[in-house]
Design a protein around this motif. Sequence first.
Motif, mmCIF file in Angstrom:
data_model
loop_
_atom_site.group_PDB
_atom_site.id
_atom_site.type_symbol
_atom_site.label_atom_id
_atom_site.label_comp_id
_atom_site.label_asym_id
_atom_site.label_seq_id
_atom_site.Cartn_x
_atom_site.Cartn_y
_atom_site.Cartn_z
ATOM 1 N N ARG A 75 6.484 -3.764 -4.391
ATOM 2 C CA ARG A 75 5.291 -3.702 -3.551
ATOM 3 C C ARG A 75 4.561 -2.400 -3.853
ATOM 4 O O ARG A 75 5.194 -1.369 -4.083
ATOM 5 N N LEU A 76 3.236 -2.447 -3.843
ATOM 6 C CA LEU A 76 2.435 -1.262 -4.119
ATOM 7 C C LEU A 76 2.575 -0.257 -2.972
ATOM 8 O O LEU A 76 2.285 -0.574 -1.822
ATOM 9 N N GLN A 77 3.057 0.948 -3.316
ATOM 10 C CA GLN A 77 3.246 2.019 -2.342
ATOM 11 C C GLN A 77 2.808 3.326 -2.975
ATOM 12 O O GLN A 77 3.332 3.704 -4.034
ATOM 13 N N ASP A 78 1.863 4.001 -2.368
ATOM 14 C CA ASP A 78 1.399 5.298 -2.863
ATOM 15 C C ASP A 78 1.012 5.242 -4.340
ATOM 16 O O ASP A 78 1.341 6.134 -5.118
ATOM 17 N N GLY A 79 0.339 4.169 -4.743
ATOM 18 C CA GLY A 79 -0.170 4.050 -6.101
ATOM 19 C C GLY A 79 0.833 3.595 -7.146
ATOM 20 O O GLY A 79 0.510 3.554 -8.330
#
Length: 103
Positions: free
Chosen positions: A70-74
């Motif tokens: 999952r996308l997290q902080d780029g």
Amino acid sequence: MNESEFLNLSDRIFDQIETALDAGEFDVDLNRNGNVLEIEFEDDSKIVVNRHAANQEIWLAARSGGFHYRLQDGAWKSTRDNSEFFTQLTELIHNQTGATPTF
């Protein structure tokens, strides 16, 4: 992020994988069909990259198991252990081919 943004981001990931493997000396077959990118190796084994729009996740399946990102902080981070998608994919491809792709 909305679904359209997710689909655009995941398309770029698929493009990045294809570009890196086409540019290198990797003896793999790439099969892209909609939400799925298959990387097939000489021994007929596969790594499958799949986008799951409902969860806004990138899924990775290999002989060693399945992983969700999952996308997290780029960065695309594992929902299980916080590892990074391209780091895991690099390791899986290296284990199959002995070569190390650069994404």
